[in-house]
Design an enzyme around this catalytic site. Structure first.
Site, PDB file in Angstrom:
ATOM      1  N   GLY A  30       0.852  -1.186   0.000  1.00 59.19           N
ATOM      2  CA  GLY A  30       0.000   0.000   0.000  1.00 59.19           C
ATOM      3  C   GLY A  30       0.891   1.239   0.000  1.00 59.19           C
ATOM      4  O   GLY A  30       2.058   1.191  -0.392  1.00 59.19           O
ATOM      5  N   ARG A  31       0.318   2.326   0.513  1.00 60.12           N
ATOM      6  CA  ARG A  31       1.053   3.602   0.494  1.00 60.12           C
ATOM      7  C   ARG A  31       2.380   3.509   1.227  1.00 60.12           C
ATOM      8  O   ARG A  31       3.412   3.992   0.749  1.00 60.12           O
ATOM      9  CB  ARG A  31       0.194   4.703   1.143  1.00 60.12           C
ATOM     10  CG  ARG A  31      -0.957   5.149   0.290  1.00 60.12           C
ATOM     11  CD  ARG A  31      -1.920   5.987   1.114  1.00 60.12           C
ATOM     12  NE  ARG A  31      -2.753   5.107   1.918  1.00 60.12           N
ATOM     13  CZ  ARG A  31      -4.084   5.103   1.902  1.00 60.12           C
ATOM     14  NH1 ARG A  31      -4.722   5.961   1.163  1.00 60.12           N
ATOM     15  NH2 ARG A  31      -4.775   4.266   2.644  1.00 60.12           N
ATOM     16  N   ILE A  32       2.371   2.884   2.425  1.00 62.10           N
ATOM     17  CA  ILE A  32       3.607   2.851   3.230  1.00 62.10           C
ATOM     18  C   ILE A  32       4.629   1.909   2.582  1.00 62.10           C
ATOM     19  O   ILE A  32       5.820   2.236   2.503  1.00 62.10           O
ATOM     20  CB  ILE A  32       3.299   2.447   4.689  1.00 62.10           C
ATOM     21  CG1 ILE A  32       2.366   3.479   5.336  1.00 62.10           C
ATOM     22  CG2 ILE A  32       4.585   2.316   5.510  1.00 62.10           C
ATOM     23  CD1 ILE A  32       1.787   3.071   6.685  1.00 62.10           C
ATOM     24  N   ARG A  39      -1.720  -8.536  -2.370  1.00 60.84           N
ATOM     25  CA  ARG A  39      -2.872  -9.279  -2.901  1.00 60.84           C
ATOM     26  C   ARG A  39      -2.926  -9.169  -4.423  1.00 60.84           C
ATOM     27  O   ARG A  39      -3.188 -10.100  -5.128  1.00 60.84           O
ATOM     28  CB  ARG A  39      -4.179  -8.728  -2.306  1.00 60.84           C
ATOM     29  CG  ARG A  39      -4.610  -9.481  -1.072  1.00 60.84           C
ATOM     30  CD  ARG A  39      -5.780  -8.823  -0.438  1.00 60.84           C
ATOM     31  NE  ARG A  39      -5.498  -7.408  -0.215  1.00 60.84           N
ATOM     32  CZ  ARG A  39      -6.294  -6.565   0.420  1.00 60.84           C
ATOM     33  NH1 ARG A  39      -7.438  -6.981   0.886  1.00 60.84           N
ATOM     34  NH2 ARG A  39      -5.965  -5.312   0.601  1.00 60.84           N
ATOM     35  N   ILE A  48       6.387  -3.505  10.988  1.00 61.47           N
ATOM     36  CA  ILE A  48       5.816  -2.219  11.422  1.00 61.47           C
ATOM     37  C   ILE A  48       4.313  -2.208  11.129  1.00 61.47           C
ATOM     38  O   ILE A  48       3.691  -1.146  11.126  1.00 61.47           O
ATOM     39  CB  ILE A  48       6.487  -0.994  10.744  1.00 61.47           C
ATOM     40  CG1 ILE A  48       6.433  -1.114   9.211  1.00 61.47           C
ATOM     41  CG2 ILE A  48       7.901  -0.797  11.235  1.00 61.47           C
ATOM     42  CD1 ILE A  48       6.767   0.196   8.496  1.00 61.47           C
ATOM     43  N   ALA A  49       3.741  -3.391  10.859  1.00 60.27           N
ATOM     44  CA  ALA A  49       2.336  -3.440  10.434  1.00 60.27           C
ATOM     45  C   ALA A  49       1.405  -3.564  11.638  1.00 60.27           C
ATOM     46  O   ALA A  49       0.874  -2.558  12.134  1.00 60.27           O
ATOM     47  CB  ALA A  49       2.149  -4.578   9.447  1.00 60.27           C
ATOM     48  N   ARG A  50       1.221  -4.766  12.122  1.00 59.93           N
ATOM     49  CA  ARG A  50       0.373  -5.016  13.284  1.00 59.93           C
ATOM     50  C   ARG A  50       0.849  -6.277  13.972  1.00 59.93           C
ATOM     51  O   ARG A  50       1.331  -7.211  13.319  1.00 59.93           O
ATOM     52  CB  ARG A  50      -1.082  -5.261  12.855  1.00 59.93           C
ATOM     53  CG  ARG A  50      -1.913  -4.003  12.684  1.00 59.93           C
ATOM     54  CD  ARG A  50      -2.212  -3.314  14.021  1.00 59.93           C
ATOM     55  NE  ARG A  50      -3.007  -2.119  13.848  1.00 59.93           N
ATOM     56  CZ  ARG A  50      -2.531  -0.912  13.545  1.00 59.93           C
ATOM     57  NH1 ARG A  50      -1.244  -0.710  13.383  1.00 59.93           N
ATOM     58  NH2 ARG A  50      -3.341   0.125  13.421  1.00 59.93           N
ATOM     59  N   GLU A  54       0.086  -6.701  22.236  1.00 61.12           N
ATOM     60  CA  GLU A  54       0.759  -5.537  22.825  1.00 61.12           C
ATOM     61  C   GLU A  54      -0.203  -4.750  23.720  1.00 61.12           C
ATOM     62  O   GLU A  54      -1.402  -4.745  23.453  1.00 61.12           O
ATOM     63  CB  GLU A  54       1.340  -4.640  21.723  1.00 61.12           C
ATOM     64  CG  GLU A  54       0.299  -4.010  20.814  1.00 61.12           C
ATOM     65  CD  GLU A  54       0.914  -3.229  19.663  1.00 61.12           C
ATOM     66  OE1 GLU A  54       1.789  -3.744  18.961  1.00 61.12           O
ATOM     67  OE2 GLU A  54       0.476  -2.066  19.484  1.00 61.12           O
ATOM     68  N   HIS A 100       5.547   0.486  19.338  1.00 58.85           N
ATOM     69  CA  HIS A 100       4.530   0.957  18.387  1.00 58.85           C
ATOM     70  C   HIS A 100       4.630   2.476  18.163  1.00 58.85           C
ATOM     71  O   HIS A 100       3.679   3.217  18.430  1.00 58.85           O
ATOM     72  CB  HIS A 100       3.123   0.562  18.850  1.00 58.85           C
ATOM     73  CG  HIS A 100       2.119   0.505  17.736  1.00 58.85           C
ATOM     74  ND1 HIS A 100       1.080  -0.388  17.692  1.00 58.85           N
ATOM     75  CD2 HIS A 100       2.000   1.236  16.601  1.00 58.85           C
ATOM     76  CE1 HIS A 100       0.360  -0.193  16.602  1.00 58.85           C
ATOM     77  NE2 HIS A 100       0.907   0.801  15.917  1.00 58.85           N
ATOM     78  N   ILE A 101       5.783   2.908  17.675  1.00 59.55           N
ATOM     79  CA  ILE A 101       6.027   4.355  17.527  1.00 59.55           C
ATOM     80  C   ILE A 101       6.339   4.759  16.083  1.00 59.55           C
ATOM     81  O   ILE A 101       6.842   5.860  15.851  1.00 59.55           O
ATOM     82  CB  ILE A 101       7.192   4.826  18.443  1.00 59.55           C
ATOM     83  CG1 ILE A 101       8.483   4.033  18.158  1.00 59.55           C
ATOM     84  CG2 ILE A 101       6.793   4.749  19.913  1.00 59.55           C
ATOM     85  CD1 ILE A 101       9.732   4.659  18.785  1.00 59.55           C
TER      86      ILE A 101
HETATM   87  C1  8YV Z   1      -0.862   4.552  15.494  1.00 58.45           C
HETATM   88  C2  8YV Z   1      -0.721   2.909  13.563  1.00 58.45           C
HETATM   89  O1  8YV Z   1       0.082   5.193  16.258  1.00 58.45           O
HETATM   90  O2  8YV Z   1      -1.864   4.385  12.122  1.00 58.45           O
HETATM   91  C3  8YV Z   1      -1.700   3.230  12.489  1.00 58.45           C
HETATM   92  O3  8YV Z   1      -2.333   2.292  11.981  1.00 58.45           O
HETATM   93  O4  8YV Z   1      -0.413   1.794  13.790  1.00 58.45           O
HETATM   94  C4  8YV Z   1      -0.086   3.979  14.362  1.00 58.45           C
HETATM   95  O5  8YV Z   1       0.279   5.013  13.500  1.00 58.45           O
HETATM   96  C5  8YV Z   1      -1.621   3.630  16.407  1.00 58.45           C
HETATM   97  O6  8YV Z   1      -2.463   2.761  15.754  1.00 58.45           O
HETATM   98  C6  8YV Z   1      -2.439   4.452  17.408  1.00 58.45           C
HETATM   99  O7  8YV Z   1      -3.674   4.821  16.962  1.00 58.45           O
END
Ligand code: 8YV
Length: 328
Positions: free
Chosen positions: A155-157, A178, A237-239, A268, A286-287
């Site tokens: 995606g964008r990121i 996908r 850096i996703a989830r 988390e 998560h920063i």
């Molecule tokens: C947020 C993120 O800091 O935008 C997202 O999906 O994972 C992070 O940028 C986090 O979800 C807090 O809302």
């Protein structure tokens, strides 16, 4: 009468002040996590909510006939929302795309660099007073420039990371998604679509940037890690939940891959205890989107979604369409 807005977490006072002109704001600035009951009760008495990625909005929280009309997530990811349930119950969902793309891609690259070049591990060594002399092989890491970058989720990121890798670091960029990007975007990112197996086998540095869903749960587990190079690094850096953290910890312990950089974790803020003890993993809380400018832009876009919805009936960056439930 102003609509009642629940701000779920601490956010910038300037944003709360401007929201207070249009809403009767209840703002949880205490940073105490909600109990499920307290959260459900709070939602029941508000017309709108400004949420973060840790605040669930689903059928259970909303109840059968919710008063809530909109939940504006201060995040681009929205796996805390059950969007189909929100749609059925007539609740608009919105997120904050675009404003965090470049900042999050910067952080993805920071984690690639820190992981490949063993920055935190070597810093701990220095701080512990263990540095006595120069050694030729001291914290020898993996090359970043000129290596092969693999991106899962484009995606964008993902695209912003690809541009950094190809244009800034002369990396060969492979991606899996996908569906492939259109030719013009592929060309702009200098990235080549490959199947997942090829991605796993060829990447020197594999970055995960795909959204979390039931389908992406444990996209990287022991089977996938077994296909990676023993010299490879993995960055998430996703989830949390996209990686099987227990399987990853074991693989890192056994040196099945060289190292990992993780900004997100299964369950988390809890972190798998084995990850905390391993030297070859860089851990951050998560920063990835956390610069002052970007977090302000995210808060502002979430606020603008709320203001726009109550002024016009439409959010600026909605995730669903619901039949008009009166905004006022
Ligand atoms: C947020 C993120 O800091 O935008 C997202 O999906 O994972 C992070 O940028 C986090 O979800 C807090 O809302």
């Amino acid at each position: 009468m102003k609509p009642k807005l629940l701000v779920a977490r601490p956010i910038f006072q300037s944003v709360i002040d401007s929201l207070s002109e249009k809403f009767e704001v209840t703002s949880n600035q205490s940073d105490q996590a909600w109990t499920p009951d307290a959260w459900q009760q709070a939602i029941a008495s508000h017309d709108a909510a400004l949420t973060t990625g840790s605040d669930p909005i689903n059928a259970l929280v909303l109840g059968a006939q919710p008063r809530l009309k909109i939940a504006a997530n201060m995040a681009v990811g929205f796996n805390n929302f059950d969007v189909p349930a929100m749609t059925t119950l007539g609740v608009i969902a919105s997120n904050t795309p675009d404003v965090l793309t470049e900042t999050t891609a910067d952080f993805g690259f920071a984690l690639i660099m820190a992981t490949a070049r063993r920055m935190t591990e070597s810093e701990h060594y220095l701080r512990a007073g263990l540095w006595k002399q120069w050694r030729y092989d001291m914290f020898a890491g993996a090359e970043v420039h000129g290596s092969t970058l693999g991106i899962l989720g484009m995606g964008r990121i993902g695209q912003a990371i690809a541009r950094r890798g190809a244009l800034g670091f002369g990396m060969k960029v492979f991606y899996h998604n996908r569906s492939p990007l259109d030719a013009a975007t592929e060309n702009e990112c200098k990235a080549t679509y490959v199947d997942k197996e090829t991605l796993l086998k060829t990447a020197d540095h594999l970055v995960l940037v795909l959204p979390y869903s039931a389908a992406s749960h444990h996209s990287i587990g022991s089977k996938e890690i077994a296909q990676m190079k023993p010299t490879a690094t993995l960055v998430n850096i996703a989830r949390g939940g996209i990686v099987d953290d227990a399987a990853l910890a074991l693989a890192l312990k056994n040196k099945q891959i060289a190292a990992a950089g993780l900004d997100v974790f299964e369950g988390e803020p809890a972190v798998h205890p084995d990850l905390l003890t391993l030297p070859n993993v860089v851990l951050t809380p998560h920063i990835a989107s956390s610069t002052v400018k970007t977090r302000l832009a995210m808060a502002q876009l979430a606020a603008d979604n709320l203001v726009s919805f109550f002024a016009t009936g439409h959010a600026l960056t909605p995730l669903n369409q619901v039949p008009a439930k009166s905004a006022t």
